[in-house]
Design a protein around this motif. Structure first.
Motif, mmCIF file in Angstrom:
data_model
loop_
_atom_site.group_PDB
_atom_site.id
_atom_site.type_symbol
_atom_site.label_atom_id
_atom_site.label_comp_id
_atom_site.label_asym_id
_atom_site.label_seq_id
_atom_site.Cartn_x
_atom_site.Cartn_y
_atom_site.Cartn_z
ATOM 1 N N VAL A 77 -21.698 90.241 -5.230
ATOM 2 C CA VAL A 77 -20.940 88.989 -5.119
ATOM 3 C C VAL A 77 -20.671 88.408 -6.508
ATOM 4 C CG1 VAL A 77 -21.874 88.445 -2.848
ATOM 5 C CG2 VAL A 77 -23.096 87.682 -4.883
ATOM 6 N N PRO A 78 -19.568 87.634 -6.652
ATOM 7 C CA PRO A 78 -19.293 86.965 -7.928
ATOM 8 C C PRO A 78 -20.362 85.909 -8.205
ATOM 9 C CG PRO A 78 -17.343 87.036 -6.516
ATOM 10 C CD PRO A 78 -18.507 87.430 -5.666
ATOM 11 N N PRO A 79 -20.643 85.591 -9.477
ATOM 12 C CA PRO A 79 -20.030 86.167 -10.684
ATOM 13 C C PRO A 79 -20.692 87.461 -11.156
ATOM 14 C CG PRO A 79 -21.537 84.436 -11.309
ATOM 15 C CD PRO A 79 -21.555 84.476 -9.803
ATOM 16 N N TRP A 80 -21.761 87.872 -10.464
ATOM 17 C CA TRP A 80 -22.480 89.074 -10.901
ATOM 18 C C TRP A 80 -21.613 90.330 -10.782
ATOM 19 C CZ3 TRP A 80 -24.707 85.160 -8.008
ATOM 20 C CH2 TRP A 80 -25.747 84.456 -8.638
ATOM 21 N N SER A 81 -20.806 90.400 -9.725
ATOM 22 C CA SER A 81 -19.943 91.573 -9.546
ATOM 23 C C SER A 81 -18.887 91.649 -10.646
ATOM 24 C CB SER A 81 -19.267 91.522 -8.172
ATOM 25 O OG SER A 81 -18.467 90.352 -8.046
ATOM 26 N N ILE A 82 -18.389 90.489 -11.079
ATOM 27 C CA ILE A 82 -17.395 90.462 -12.159
ATOM 28 C C ILE A 82 -18.033 90.904 -13.470
ATOM 29 C CG2 ILE A 82 -15.827 88.988 -13.479
ATOM 30 C CD1 ILE A 82 -15.580 87.218 -11.003
ATOM 31 N N TYR A 83 -19.237 90.422 -13.719
ATOM 32 C CA TYR A 83 -19.945 90.817 -14.942
ATOM 33 C C TYR A 83 -20.258 92.311 -14.929
ATOM 34 C CZ TYR A 83 -23.407 90.995 -18.657
ATOM 35 O OH TYR A 83 -24.093 91.326 -19.801
ATOM 36 N N ARG A 84 -20.597 92.849 -13.765
ATOM 37 C CA ARG A 84 -20.876 94.285 -13.643
ATOM 38 C C ARG A 84 -19.660 95.107 -14.055
ATOM 39 N NH1 ARG A 84 -20.930 95.810 -7.778
ATOM 40 N NH2 ARG A 84 -18.711 95.776 -8.248
ATOM 41 N N GLU A 85 -18.491 94.718 -13.564
ATOM 42 C CA GLU A 85 -17.268 95.449 -13.894
ATOM 43 C C GLU A 85 -16.928 95.307 -15.376
ATOM 44 O OE1 GLU A 85 -14.267 94.058 -11.270
ATOM 45 O OE2 GLU A 85 -15.263 94.799 -9.462
ATOM 46 N N TYR A 86 -17.120 94.106 -15.919
ATOM 47 C CA TYR A 86 -16.836 93.862 -17.335
ATOM 48 C C TYR A 86 -17.747 94.710 -18.227
ATOM 49 C CZ TYR A 86 -17.608 91.493 -21.804
ATOM 50 O OH TYR A 86 -17.801 91.220 -23.123
ATOM 51 N N THR A 87 -19.038 94.692 -17.932
ATOM 52 C CA THR A 87 -20.003 95.442 -18.734
ATOM 53 C C THR A 87 -19.748 96.946 -18.656
ATOM 54 O OG1 THR A 87 -21.671 93.735 -18.314
ATOM 55 C CG2 THR A 87 -22.457 95.847 -19.136
ATOM 56 N N GLY A 88 -19.475 97.420 -17.454
ATOM 57 C CA GLY A 88 -19.196 98.845 -17.281
ATOM 58 C C GLY A 88 -17.951 99.279 -18.031
ATOM 59 N N LEU A 89 -16.932 98.431 -18.019
ATOM 60 C CA LEU A 89 -15.684 98.758 -18.716
ATOM 61 C C LEU A 89 -15.902 98.870 -20.219
ATOM 62 C CD1 LEU A 89 -12.602 99.133 -18.741
ATOM 63 C CD2 LEU A 89 -12.382 96.640 -18.823
ATOM 64 N N ILE A 90 -16.589 97.895 -20.799
ATOM 65 C CA ILE A 90 -16.846 97.905 -22.241
ATOM 66 C C ILE A 90 -17.686 99.122 -22.627
ATOM 67 C CG2 ILE A 90 -17.963 96.687 -24.139
ATOM 68 C CD1 ILE A 90 -15.331 95.456 -23.144
ATOM 69 N N LEU A 126 -17.912 102.061 -21.083
ATOM 70 C CA LEU A 126 -17.139 103.298 -20.969
ATOM 71 C C LEU A 126 -16.115 103.434 -22.089
ATOM 72 C CD1 LEU A 126 -16.563 103.470 -17.100
ATOM 73 C CD2 LEU A 126 -18.089 104.887 -18.489
ATOM 74 N N ILE A 127 -15.512 102.318 -22.485
ATOM 75 C CA ILE A 127 -14.536 102.356 -23.579
ATOM 76 C C ILE A 127 -15.218 102.790 -24.877
ATOM 77 C CG2 ILE A 127 -13.069 100.938 -25.065
ATOM 78 C CD1 ILE A 127 -12.380 99.278 -22.584
ATOM 79 N N SER A 128 -16.344 102.158 -25.192
ATOM 80 C CA SER A 128 -17.065 102.484 -26.425
ATOM 81 C C SER A 128 -17.529 103.937 -26.420
ATOM 82 C CB SER A 128 -18.272 101.553 -26.591
ATOM 83 O OG SER A 128 -17.864 100.206 -26.673
ATOM 84 N N LEU A 129 -18.076 104.366 -25.299
ATOM 85 C CA LEU A 129 -18.595 105.731 -25.208
ATOM 86 C C LEU A 129 -17.473 106.760 -25.315
ATOM 87 C CD1 LEU A 129 -21.238 107.319 -24.743
ATOM 88 C CD2 LEU A 129 -20.678 107.332 -22.300
ATOM 89 N N SER A 130 -16.364 106.508 -24.635
ATOM 90 C CA SER A 130 -15.257 107.469 -24.645
ATOM 91 C C SER A 130 -14.648 107.610 -26.036
ATOM 92 C CB SER A 130 -14.179 107.042 -23.645
ATOM 93 O OG SER A 130 -13.607 105.795 -24.005
ATOM 94 N N VAL A 131 -14.537 106.484 -26.758
ATOM 95 C CA VAL A 131 -13.979 106.538 -28.114
ATOM 96 C C VAL A 131 -14.890 107.332 -29.038
ATOM 97 C CG1 VAL A 131 -13.458 105.150 -30.151
ATOM 98 C CG2 VAL A 131 -12.621 104.431 -27.921
ATOM 99 N N MET A 132 -16.196 107.131 -28.920
ATOM 100 C CA MET A 132 -17.139 107.847 -29.775
ATOM 101 C C MET A 132 -17.122 109.345 -29.475
ATOM 102 S SD MET A 132 -20.360 105.180 -29.873
ATOM 103 C CE MET A 132 -21.202 106.044 -31.208
ATOM 104 N N VAL A 133 -17.085 109.700 -28.204
ATOM 105 C CA VAL A 133 -17.054 111.116 -27.823
ATOM 106 C C VAL A 133 -15.747 111.759 -28.285
ATOM 107 C CG1 VAL A 133 -17.003 112.718 -25.874
ATOM 108 C CG2 VAL A 133 -18.618 110.809 -25.875
ATOM 109 N N ALA A 134 -14.644 111.012 -28.135
ATOM 110 C CA ALA A 134 -13.348 111.535 -28.577
ATOM 111 C C ALA A 134 -13.305 111.737 -30.089
ATOM 112 C CB ALA A 134 -12.235 110.582 -28.150
ATOM 113 N N SER A 135 -14.164 111.014 -30.808
ATOM 114 C CA SER A 135 -14.216 111.148 -32.264
ATOM 115 C C SER A 135 -15.111 112.298 -32.708
ATOM 116 C CB SER A 135 -14.723 109.842 -32.888
ATOM 117 O OG SER A 135 -13.856 108.769 -32.567
ATOM 118 N N GLY A 136 -15.654 113.022 -31.745
ATOM 119 C CA GLY A 136 -16.473 114.183 -32.083
ATOM 120 C C GLY A 136 -17.962 113.937 -32.073
ATOM 121 N N ILE A 137 -18.382 112.760 -31.636
ATOM 122 C CA ILE A 137 -19.813 112.451 -31.583
ATOM 123 C C ILE A 137 -20.374 112.953 -30.252
ATOM 124 C CG2 ILE A 137 -21.524 110.595 -31.613
ATOM 125 C CD1 ILE A 137 -19.492 108.922 -33.183
#
Length: 254
Positions: free
Chosen positions: A206-219, A221-232
């Motif tokens: 339920v909100p606001p916890w569900s919104i925070y879950r999606e926000y945290t997961g998005l950030i 995944l973005i950070s991890l994907s960029v690092m992996v794409a950079s060869g890490i």
């Protein structure tokens, strides 16, 4: 960091200045300007313009370069661990411009995600607060003369609910309810990044916890994907991202 620099970093938007410096540096490097010259030219402009914060950041980079070190080593304490890893690896492979662009991209994605988070939480809360204040005004100022004129017994339905609210206001319980409401909001927002366990698994629905879950997961995944794409490697990327993550994210990832 020195105390003066720490204060300036907070008050003058140090993070924003740092990203601007990285962006300008990437632009100059992409146009064939050597890194020492790129940093030195920015430093001279900042110092001449009286920009203490930017000139101090650039001075640190210059000192690092003059000592035979790298740009990332000069500003290590100003970067997150994943940003430092991106820059350090890029400096080894000669792909610094791409690393800076990735850092700027992550920052942009974070800002957009934060905007969605604010709109998803602050918006409904604001509507609720305004509604409560409106009900307070109606109950305290509008209803009493009406009730005294037509009689309380002849009122039913929604109007009856408002009459009850008016009674609460007259008993001076409403200010207590307002204080309690804001106290609960403060507790909720303060515990979003730290509340874990079975209780959190339930609240994540339920909100606001569900919104925070999606926000945290998005950030994440973005950070991890960029690092992996950079060869890490994935394992190394996780080791860089997780230590600075919230207790909530660390629990969910593990």
């Amino acid at each position: 960091m020195g105390m003066t620099f720490k204060v300036a970093w907070v008050l003058l938007g140090g993070r924003r200045r740092l990203l601007k410096i990285l962006e300008k540096t990437a632009f100059l490097l992409e146009n064939g300007v050597p890194i020492k010259e790129a940093v030195d030219s920015q430093y001279r402009i900042a110092r001449k313009g009286g920009d203490y914060l930017s000139s101090e950041i650039l001075r640190r980079v210059l000192i690092s370069l003059q000592e035979g070190k790298t740009m990332s080593e000069g500003i290590k304490d100003l970067l997150s661990s994943d940003e430092f890893t991106l820059l350090r690896n890029a400096e080894k492979t000669g792909n610094l411009v791409s690393a800076i662009e990735n850092i700027l991209r992550i920052e942009k994605e974070k800002r957009e995600a934060k905007k969605v988070l604010r709109e998803g939480i602050v918006g409904p809360v604001s509507v609720l607060v305004v509604s409560i204040l409106l009900l307070y005004y109606i109950g305290a100022k509008v209803l009493p003369p009406i009730i005294s004129f037509i009689g309380e017994d002849s009122i039913s339905g929604v109007a009856r609910f408002i009459v009850v609210l008016s009674g609460i206001v007259r008993l001076s319980l409403f200010p207590v309810a307002i204080v309690l409401f804001f106290a609960v909001m403060v507790v909720i927002f303060a515990t979003l990044p730290i509340l874990v366990g079975k209780v959190r698994l339930f609240l994540d629905r339920v909100p606001p916890w569900s919104i925070y879950r999606e926000y945290t997961g998005l950030i994440f995944l973005i950070s991890l994907s960029v690092m992996v794409a950079s060869g890490i490697p994935v394992v190394q990327a996780l080791k860089q991202v997780l230590p600075e993550s919230s207790p909530y994210l660390r629990e969910r990832v593990k």
